[in-house]
Design an enzyme around this catalytic site. Structure first.
Site, mmCIF file in Angstrom:
data_model
loop_
_atom_site.group_PDB
_atom_site.id
_atom_site.type_symbol
_atom_site.label_atom_id
_atom_site.label_comp_id
_atom_site.label_asym_id
_atom_site.label_seq_id
_atom_site.Cartn_x
_atom_site.Cartn_y
_atom_site.Cartn_z
ATOM 1 N N TRP A 318 0.838 -1.215 0.000
ATOM 2 C CA TRP A 318 0.000 0.000 0.000
ATOM 3 C C TRP A 318 0.864 1.253 0.000
ATOM 4 C CZ3 TRP A 318 -1.933 2.658 4.962
ATOM 5 C CH2 TRP A 318 -1.050 2.454 6.023
ATOM 6 N N ASP A 319 2.146 1.086 0.277
ATOM 7 C CA ASP A 319 3.087 2.211 0.290
ATOM 8 C C ASP A 319 2.960 3.041 -0.991
ATOM 9 O OD1 ASP A 319 3.903 0.037 1.918
ATOM 10 O OD2 ASP A 319 5.950 0.766 2.029
ATOM 11 N N GLU A 460 0.699 -3.113 12.595
ATOM 12 C CA GLU A 460 0.745 -4.570 12.400
ATOM 13 C C GLU A 460 1.035 -5.346 13.676
ATOM 14 O OE1 GLU A 460 3.753 -4.484 9.351
ATOM 15 O OE2 GLU A 460 2.260 -4.721 7.774
ATOM 16 N N LYS A 573 2.905 -0.009 16.248
ATOM 17 C CA LYS A 573 4.078 0.043 15.372
ATOM 18 C C LYS A 573 4.163 1.375 14.625
ATOM 19 C CE LYS A 573 6.186 -2.429 11.519
ATOM 20 N NZ LYS A 573 6.017 -3.499 10.536
ATOM 21 N N GLN A 574 3.023 1.826 14.105
ATOM 22 C CA GLN A 574 3.058 2.992 13.214
ATOM 23 C C GLN A 574 1.719 3.717 13.258
ATOM 24 O OE1 GLN A 574 3.445 -0.194 10.185
ATOM 25 N NE2 GLN A 574 2.597 1.335 8.777
HETATM 26 O O1 IFM Z 1 3.552 -1.505 4.021
HETATM 27 C C1 IFM Z 1 4.436 -1.493 5.074
HETATM 28 C C2 IFM Z 1 3.671 -1.804 6.338
HETATM 29 O O2 IFM Z 1 2.705 -0.823 6.596
HETATM 30 C C3 IFM Z 1 4.614 -1.894 7.500
HETATM 31 N N1 IFM Z 1 5.591 -2.901 7.279
HETATM 32 C C4 IFM Z 1 6.395 -2.642 6.076
HETATM 33 C C5 IFM Z 1 5.515 -2.510 4.851
HETATM 34 C C6 IFM Z 1 6.365 -2.159 3.631
HETATM 35 O O3 IFM Z 1 6.913 -0.876 3.758
#
Ligand code: IFM
Length: 724
Positions: A318-319, A460, A573-574
């Protein structure tokens, strides 16, 4: 601005990061910024875009081409390799305005000085070609030799991929033809060389074809060679451009290359006055994005680690749609369309994936390779303690991926005004993604709304949760997008209308999607204005990132999944709710936006390079530019500085970070410059960091290029928008 990133002095521990920092590329290939004498041990890679192979039970990954930039210097029979003989002076310098990498190493010997200077670039006009210049200067009389040619013993993570090597000298050129395993595809590498002098001896080894060029130099003499490297694969369908390689080809090609990049920067450069550093790192990020843009194809995307190697299986996440797309959309819309066409063309893969799980519609690959094949394994992390694969649920549960594709397509149409995307299959893509979410809606007998259960959101570390706010809102967005398109179906061309009417019961779909959008549960802000990331998040242990970190038994231990140190805590995580609020900020009060930023930021590890930019952008929307700034810089410096996370358990995840680069761009344009598009118009509501005085950039909007200049005087902004 200097347009230079450089490293002075040689430190072997920087080799890996430097491979990413000094990367050159042209979308067809990415060439890691490793040195000429390096081999696979130092992670040399000429990473090819869009061609993959699988060996045995290993993960399917993209190919690295045989390295035809290889060159090892010897002087009076002694090897001059930086790892064996440390140079007294050493500099790697990437001029990212030119997209040329320069290297200079100088060794002091008891007899005098040996200086090696090289430069290389990836041709922007012929994507198959790389050029290299190699120059040795000596200040004492000596015999030198350069062993150079094609090193087919390439760096692989799950290789070896090449099965058969045909190595030959063809006229003056060296040629390596290697066939790969899975589909019997072929990669050809041809090296043509011009040299100032010297005799040549051909050396053939198992996987290498080299020439040893030897000559005697007098004090002050120079040896020079230039190379053209041509790389093709059996997947290429463009005609080879035959052109003889002669003495002045390198110079001419370099001029053309500089002209190409010069034109690119006219369109893409972002000028920031009052902050040289920010301008430098932001444009360096844009350099990375343009270097990996698939301009040679009509349908191809960009992997999460760009073209810096095989990490993350060279797969598209999705990046691309959520983080990288805006840069291309605003500066090179044709590349944005290529990225989206890849998703449209891989719709069959997404339909198959959905079927595999017993779902309707399009469930896009979490880690997409050719044809939309999902490279994500059910066991995507290797446990550091047992060395065994851990069951992870990214592939099955990260359903927000399909909405990201819809988001990208809708943004493309909105910003470019190009409606041909609908005729080309964009419409079906949106409809199938909406069908996917509709089929996943769950209604409790006693409840009155729909839910999405058992998912993974952007964070995640918490797997298999119910009602992740981001996922639910993106699914709702998908329903809304599909309804909007179906509502105006009659406005599309006749062929598209006929196709859609033949394939679908349009009225029924509209009803379903409308109902889905209206009734899908969205977590509301609580009494403190906090949106719960998913059902039950609030009950988790509330500890600091440092405490969770201190519980690690191994530095590479994976924080998430069933037994991860973060799983039972509130540490994420994010950016998750923060991503949700950034994208849908207009639906919430400033107070809610701020409260959530303040609540989630200390609970975020920022363990993904996708995190910082969302915090930066939302901080801007909250009028907290001072807090946005360090996150913006972190995003823009992800590769400039290096040092990012290298491991998820025992799985190597190093490489460049194009999503962070794209995220920095989004923050600059949407956050600090405050650009938005409303009712077919560009709106600019700037919110500069305190020390910025001026921004200048150009944006493609509705087929017109706009030059935007924002000047800050005291607390006031003046905005000038000129169409070209
Ligand atoms: O798409 C990301 C995900 O959101 C977090 N882990 C790494 C992936 C690739 O950058």
């Amino acid at each position: 601005m200097k347009w230079i990133i450089k490293e002075t002095g040689f430190s072997p521990e920087r080799n890996e990061d430097n491979g990413n920092r000094f990367l050159i590329g042209n979308g067809y290939m990415g060439v890691r910024g490793t040195l000429e004498e390096f081999t696979k041990e130092q992670l040399v890679a000429i990473n090819l875009s869009g061609i993959y192979d699988k060996v045995g039970d290993g993960w399917r990954e993209p190919l690295n081409a045989p390295n035809a930039l290889y060159a090892l210097l010897q002087v009076d029979g002694e090897v001059f390799h930086v790892m064996e003989r440390e140079p007294g002076e050493h500099e790697l310098r990437l001029n990212f305005r030119e997209a040329v990498l320069y290297r200079r190493s100088r060794w002091e010997t008891p007899k005098g000085k040996i200086t090696l200077e090289t430069e290389r670039f990836a041709d922007m006009d012929n994507p198959h070609c790389l050029y290299q210049h190699y120059k040795v200067t000596v200040d004492y009389e000596c015999d030198i030799s350069i062993t150079t040619g094609i090193d087919g013993d390439v760096w692989d993570i799950y290789g070896p991929h090449y099965q058969e090597y045909v190595l030959k000298q063809d006229a003056e050129a060296l040629v390596a033809e290697v066939s790969i395993q899975e589909k019997r595809e072929t990669v050809w590498v041809k090296e043509e060389l011009w040299k100032s002098e010297g005799k040549e001896e051909i050396i053939k080894e198992d996987k290498k074809i080299l020439r040893k060029i030897s000559c005697s130099l007098k004090a002050g003499n120079i040896f020079e060679m230039t190379k053209k490297v041509n790389i093709r694969t059996s997947k290429d369908d463009d005609a080879p451009q035959e052109e003889s390689f002669i003495f002045d080809t390198f110079i001419r090609k370099k001029e053309e290359h500089l002209a190409h990049w010069g034109k690119h920067w006219e369109q893409a450069m972002v000028t920031i006055e009052g902050d040289e550093e920010a301008m430098e790192v932001l444009n360096y990020s844009l350099y990375h994005l343009y270097s990996i843009a698939p301009r040679h194809s009509k349908s191809l995307s960009i992997p999460a680690r760009g073209l810096s190697g095989q990490t993350y299986k060279g797969a598209v996440f999705w990046d691309t749609e959520m983080f990288m797309l805006p840069f291309f959309l605003y500066t090179k819309p044709e590349v944005a369309k290529t990225l989206l066409r890849y998703r449209i063309d891989t719709l069959p893969g997404a339909l198959n994936k959905a079927k595999e799980y017993g779902y309707e519609g399009a469930f896009y690959a979490w880690e997409s390779q050719e044809g939309g094949f999902d490279a994500c394994s059910d066991y995507n992390v290797t446990d550091v303690f047992t060395g065994r694969p851990m069951r992870t649920y990214f592939r099955d549960k990260q359903i927000h991926i399909s909405a990201a594709i819809v988001y990208g397509i809708m943004r493309y149409a909105e910003v470019s005004g190009d409606n041909s995307i609908w005729e080309e299959g964009g419409l079906e893509t949106v409809i199938e993604c909406a069908r996917f979410y509709y089929g996943l809606l769950i209604k409790r007998v006693a409840g009155d709304c729909y839910e999405l259960r058992d998912v993974i959101g952007p964070d995640e570390y918490h797997e298999r949760v119910n009602n992740n706010g981001y996922t639910n809102r993106m699914a709702k967005y998908t329903f809304e997008a599909a309804c909007q398109l179906l509502d105006r179906l009659e406005q599309f061309d006749n062929e598209t209308v006929r196709r859609i009417n033949d394939k679908y019961k349009v009225a029924e779909l509209k009803n379903n999607f409308f109902e889905g959008a209206a009734n899908l549960y969205l977590p509301h802000p609580d009494k403190d204005g906090i949106i719960e990331q998913f059902d039950g998040y609030k009950k988790l242990e509330d500890v600091s990132v440092e405490t969770v970190k201190s519980r690690l038994l191994h530095e590479k231990e994976y924080w998430g999944g069933a037994y991860g140190v973060a799983s039972e805590t509130k540490i994420i995580k994010q950016a998750d709710v923060v991503t949700y609020l950034t994208l849908f900020a207009q639906e919430y009060s400033l107070e809610v936006l701020k409260n959530n930023w303040n609540y989630y930021e200390p609970r975020t590890e920022h363990g993904s390079s996708l995190s910082a930019c969302m915090y930066a952008w939302l901080a801007c929307l909250c009028d907290m530019q001072d807090r946005a700034y360090p996150f913006f810089m972190k995003s823009a410096m992800a590769d400039w500085k290096g040092g990012g996370k290298q491991w998820a358990g025992l799985v190597y995840i190093g490489g460049s970070h194009p999503a962070a680069a794209g995220g920095a761009y989004m923050t600059a344009i949407h956050g600090f410059a405050g650009v938005s598009f409303e009712n077919g118009e560009i709106k600019v509501k700037p919110k500069f960091p305190a020390h910025w005085t001026k921004m200048k950039f150009s944006i493609h909007f509705m087929n017109t290029v706009y030059d935007i200049e924002i000047v800050k005087e005291k607390d006031d902004y003046s905005v000038r928008t000129l169409s070209r």
